[in-house]
Design a protein around this motif. Structure first.
Motif, PDB file in Angstrom:
ATOM      1  N   LEU A  14     -19.442 -25.476  44.724  1.00 28.74           N
ATOM      2  CA  LEU A  14     -19.554 -26.381  44.088  1.00 28.74           C
ATOM      3  C   LEU A  14     -18.344 -27.650  43.065  1.00 28.74           C
ATOM      4  O   LEU A  14     -18.811 -26.327  42.738  1.00 28.74           O
ATOM      5  N   LYS A  15     -18.009 -28.010  43.237  1.00 30.51           N
ATOM      6  CA  LYS A  15     -16.451 -28.072  42.368  1.00 30.51           C
ATOM      7  C   LYS A  15     -17.976 -29.746  41.591  1.00 30.51           C
ATOM      8  O   LYS A  15     -17.643 -30.858  42.323  1.00 30.51           O
ATOM      9  N   ILE A  16     -17.573 -29.467  40.363  1.00 33.56           N
ATOM     10  CA  ILE A  16     -18.075 -30.594  39.471  1.00 33.56           C
ATOM     11  C   ILE A  16     -17.308 -31.143  39.045  1.00 33.56           C
ATOM     12  O   ILE A  16     -16.450 -30.259  38.317  1.00 33.56           O
TER      13      ILE A  16
ATOM     14  N   VAL B 280      -5.906 -19.410  48.785  1.00 31.85           N
ATOM     15  CA  VAL B 280      -4.538 -20.709  49.256  1.00 31.85           C
ATOM     16  C   VAL B 280      -6.047 -22.249  48.935  1.00 31.85           C
ATOM     17  O   VAL B 280      -6.189 -21.603  49.545  1.00 31.85           O
ATOM     18  N   TYR B 281      -5.564 -22.813  48.292  1.00 31.04           N
ATOM     19  CA  TYR B 281      -6.399 -23.994  48.491  1.00 31.04           C
ATOM     20  C   TYR B 281      -5.764 -25.210  49.173  1.00 31.04           C
ATOM     21  O   TYR B 281      -4.914 -26.125  48.305  1.00 31.04           O
ATOM     22  N   LEU B 282      -6.438 -25.604  50.385  1.00 32.92           N
ATOM     23  CA  LEU B 282      -5.931 -26.711  51.053  1.00 32.92           C
ATOM     24  C   LEU B 282      -6.507 -27.952  50.448  1.00 32.92           C
ATOM     25  O   LEU B 282      -7.825 -28.326  50.846  1.00 32.92           O
TER      26      LEU B 282
ATOM     27  N   TYR C 103      -7.537 -31.832  50.363  1.00 29.99           N
ATOM     28  CA  TYR C 103      -7.682 -33.476  51.249  1.00 29.99           C
ATOM     29  C   TYR C 103      -8.536 -33.610  49.925  1.00 29.99           C
ATOM     30  O   TYR C 103      -8.831 -35.098  50.590  1.00 29.99           O
ATOM     31  N   SER C 104      -8.615 -33.580  48.557  1.00 33.52           N
ATOM     32  CA  SER C 104      -9.373 -34.562  48.033  1.00 33.52           C
ATOM     33  C   SER C 104      -9.826 -35.657  48.231  1.00 33.52           C
ATOM     34  O   SER C 104      -8.842 -36.560  48.505  1.00 33.52           O
ATOM     35  N   GLY C 105     -10.993 -35.995  48.191  1.00 39.36           N
ATOM     36  CA  GLY C 105     -11.179 -37.804  48.695  1.00 39.36           C
ATOM     37  C   GLY C 105     -11.327 -38.301  49.960  1.00 39.36           C
ATOM     38  O   GLY C 105     -11.851 -38.797  50.783  1.00 39.36           O
ATOM     39  N   THR C 106     -10.524 -37.286  51.342  1.00 40.71           N
ATOM     40  CA  THR C 106     -10.938 -37.713  52.899  1.00 40.71           C
ATOM     41  C   THR C 106     -10.973 -36.471  53.378  1.00 40.71           C
ATOM     42  O   THR C 106     -10.713 -35.315  53.136  1.00 40.71           O
TER      43      THR C 106
ATOM     44  N   TYR D 181     -11.009 -24.518  50.775  1.00 48.63           N
ATOM     45  CA  TYR D 181     -10.507 -25.919  52.032  1.00 48.63           C
ATOM     46  C   TYR D 181     -11.930 -26.594  50.930  1.00 48.63           C
ATOM     47  O   TYR D 181     -12.719 -26.786  51.009  1.00 48.63           O
ATOM     48  N   GLY D 182     -10.988 -28.129  50.750  1.00 52.70           N
ATOM     49  CA  GLY D 182     -11.690 -29.003  50.013  1.00 52.70           C
ATOM     50  C   GLY D 182     -10.950 -30.557  50.108  1.00 52.70           C
ATOM     51  O   GLY D 182      -9.799 -31.253  50.724  1.00 52.70           O
ATOM     52  N   GLY D 183     -12.136 -31.225  50.334  1.00 55.39           N
ATOM     53  CA  GLY D 183     -11.912 -33.207  50.481  1.00 55.39           C
ATOM     54  C   GLY D 183     -12.842 -33.739  51.459  1.00 55.39           C
ATOM     55  O   GLY D 183     -13.116 -33.078  53.205  1.00 55.39           O
ATOM     56  N   GLY D 184     -13.885 -34.378  50.708  1.00 55.84           N
ATOM     57  CA  GLY D 184     -14.192 -34.974  52.257  1.00 55.84           C
ATOM     58  C   GLY D 184     -15.763 -34.626  52.925  1.00 55.84           C
ATOM     59  O   GLY D 184     -16.178 -35.112  54.008  1.00 55.84           O
ATOM     60  N   ILE D 185     -16.473 -33.850  52.800  1.00 52.92           N
ATOM     61  CA  ILE D 185     -17.584 -32.848  53.041  1.00 52.92           C
ATOM     62  C   ILE D 185     -18.745 -33.971  52.457  1.00 52.92           C
ATOM     63  O   ILE D 185     -18.626 -33.808  51.627  1.00 52.92           O
ATOM     64  N   ASP D 186     -18.650 -34.612  53.397  1.00 58.54           N
ATOM     65  CA  ASP D 186     -20.432 -35.551  53.630  1.00 58.54           C
ATOM     66  C   ASP D 186     -21.882 -34.536  53.190  1.00 58.54           C
ATOM     67  O   ASP D 186     -22.087 -35.755  54.068  1.00 58.54           O
TER      68      ASP D 186
ATOM     69  N   VAL E  23     -15.120 -26.266  49.323  1.00 59.12           N
ATOM     70  CA  VAL E  23     -15.494 -27.032  47.995  1.00 59.12           C
ATOM     71  C   VAL E  23     -16.331 -28.010  48.132  1.00 59.12           C
ATOM     72  O   VAL E  23     -14.789 -28.717  49.008  1.00 59.12           O
ATOM     73  N   VAL E  24     -17.202 -28.649  47.686  1.00 56.32           N
ATOM     74  CA  VAL E  24     -17.816 -29.961  47.676  1.00 56.32           C
ATOM     75  C   VAL E  24     -17.279 -30.521  46.412  1.00 56.32           C
ATOM     76  O   VAL E  24     -17.697 -29.821  45.047  1.00 56.32           O
ATOM     77  N   GLY E  25     -17.108 -31.820  46.514  1.00 56.57           N
ATOM     78  CA  GLY E  25     -17.090 -31.717  45.430  1.00 56.57           C
ATOM     79  C   GLY E  25     -17.794 -33.604  45.495  1.00 56.57           C
ATOM     80  O   GLY E  25     -18.295 -33.600  44.657  1.00 56.57           O
ATOM     81  N   ASN E  26     -17.053 -35.141  46.064  1.00 56.44           N
ATOM     82  CA  ASN E  26     -18.037 -35.597  45.350  1.00 56.44           C
ATOM     83  C   ASN E  26     -19.249 -35.784  45.403  1.00 56.44           C
ATOM     84  O   ASN E  26     -19.933 -36.454  45.547  1.00 56.44           O
ATOM     85  N   LEU E  27     -19.386 -35.909  46.819  1.00 55.43           N
ATOM     86  CA  LEU E  27     -20.988 -35.391  47.061  1.00 55.43           C
ATOM     87  C   LEU E  27     -21.503 -35.305  46.360  1.00 55.43           C
ATOM     88  O   LEU E  27     -23.132 -35.759  46.121  1.00 55.43           O
TER      89      LEU E  27
HETATM   90  C1  1GP Z   1     -11.693 -31.372  45.050  1.00 57.57           C
HETATM   91  O1  1GP Z   1     -11.619 -30.214  47.202  1.00 57.57           O
HETATM   92  C2  1GP Z   1     -12.388 -30.783  46.106  1.00 57.57           C
HETATM   93  O2  1GP Z   1     -11.251 -31.249  44.445  1.00 57.57           O
HETATM   94  C3  1GP Z   1     -13.137 -31.745  46.891  1.00 57.57           C
HETATM   95  O3  1GP Z   1     -13.205 -32.878  47.718  1.00 57.57           O
HETATM   96  O4  1GP Z   1     -14.281 -34.278  45.922  1.00 57.57           O
HETATM   97  O5  1GP Z   1     -13.416 -34.949  48.438  1.00 57.57           O
HETATM   98  O6  1GP Z   1     -15.178 -33.422  47.946  1.00 57.57           O
HETATM   99  P1  1GP Z   1     -14.145 -33.691  47.272  1.00 57.57           P
END
Ligand code: 1GP
Length: 233
Positions: A12-14, A161-163, A165-168, A189-194, A210-214
């Motif tokens: 969980l990325k805060i 290795v970090y792929l 896609y932050s935000g999508t 992997y990070g990006g857009g997981i909702d 990696v889950v961020g925005n959620l």
């Molecule tokens: C951002 O990879 C993380 O650095 C997660 O991405 O915020 O799109 O979930 P989201």
């Protein structure tokens, strides 16, 4: 440094610059079953807002890492299990590959190498702040990404290795290509997981999602669903 991420499925990325949803506490997020909390962001990051989130999470029983975006926001805190330092392999500016790192080492003569590891980022969403900031070349084919991943692992000995896609939500076939290209490195992997389905989809290829925005936009239950998916995949 030990490599606990080899056993992780979910991070969980805060982002210290973003609010939590109404009624949600840092404690609630730490208790979602995530394997680790990574505190970091790209814009609006200060040592103060980093410290505040680290202190709030330190009270809870979860692995806690700082992901500093620049040397001046590094927080020295014994509550941290470690520091995960991004290096952006497809950055347009060398500052984000080794330049910021050189400054950190220059300024911090007692750097705690035992608790410090790097993450070999491949930044994929051209609209994300991190892409703008690092002038990343995001126009990459699956073959390009797989090659970067192999370079990171084989030539630069990167454990992560970090792929990104932050935000999508990214292209699963590209994540699959990166997974096939790496052998010993742990693929984030990070990006857009909702929710459950998007988490499951990427977790079938990546070692760790990696889950961020959620965490900032939805309730704790939505985050918990992604943990479940990461563990199911
Ligand atoms: C951002 O990879 C993380 O650095 C997660 O991405 O915020 O799109 O979930 P989201």
């Amino acid at each position: 440094m030990t490599t606990p991420w080899e056993d992780w499925n979910h991070i969980l990325k805060i982002d210290p610059d973003k609010d939590l949803p109404e009624g949600v506490t840092y404690g609630d997020l730490c208790a979602t079953g995530t394997d680790a909390v990574e505190v970091g962001g790209t814009m609006g990051i200060t040592e103060e807002n980093m410290s505040a989130v680290i202190e709030a999470c330190a009270e809870h029983d979860v692995a806690l890492y700082q992901e500093p975006s620049s040397p001046d926001v590094v927080v020295e805190d014994d509550a941290l299990d470690g520091y995960l330092i991004p290096t952006v392999f497809n950055a347009g500016s060398p500052f984000w590959i080794t330049g910021a790192h050189k400054e950190w080492v220059r300024l911090d003569t007692e750097l705690d190498w035992e608790r410090t590891a790097t993450e070999a980022y491949i930044v994929m969403n051209p609209d994300a702040d991190v892409a703008t900031y690092t002038e990343a070349d995001c126009d990459l084919s699956a073959e390009d990404v797989a090659s970067y991943a192999e370079v990171a692992e084989r030539m630069f000995g990167q454990e992560i290795v970090y792929l990104e896609y932050s935000g999508t939500f990214g292209d699963p076939s590209i994540v699959e290509a990166a997974a096939e290209a790496t052998d010993e490195s742990t693929l984030f992997y990070g990006g857009g997981i909702d929710g459950y389905d998007s988490a499951f989809r990427m977790a079938t290829h990546a070692d760790v999602i990696v889950v961020g925005n959620l965490a900032h936009e939805a309730g704790v239950d939505a985050v918990r669903d992604t943990v479940e998916a990461a563990n199911d995949a």
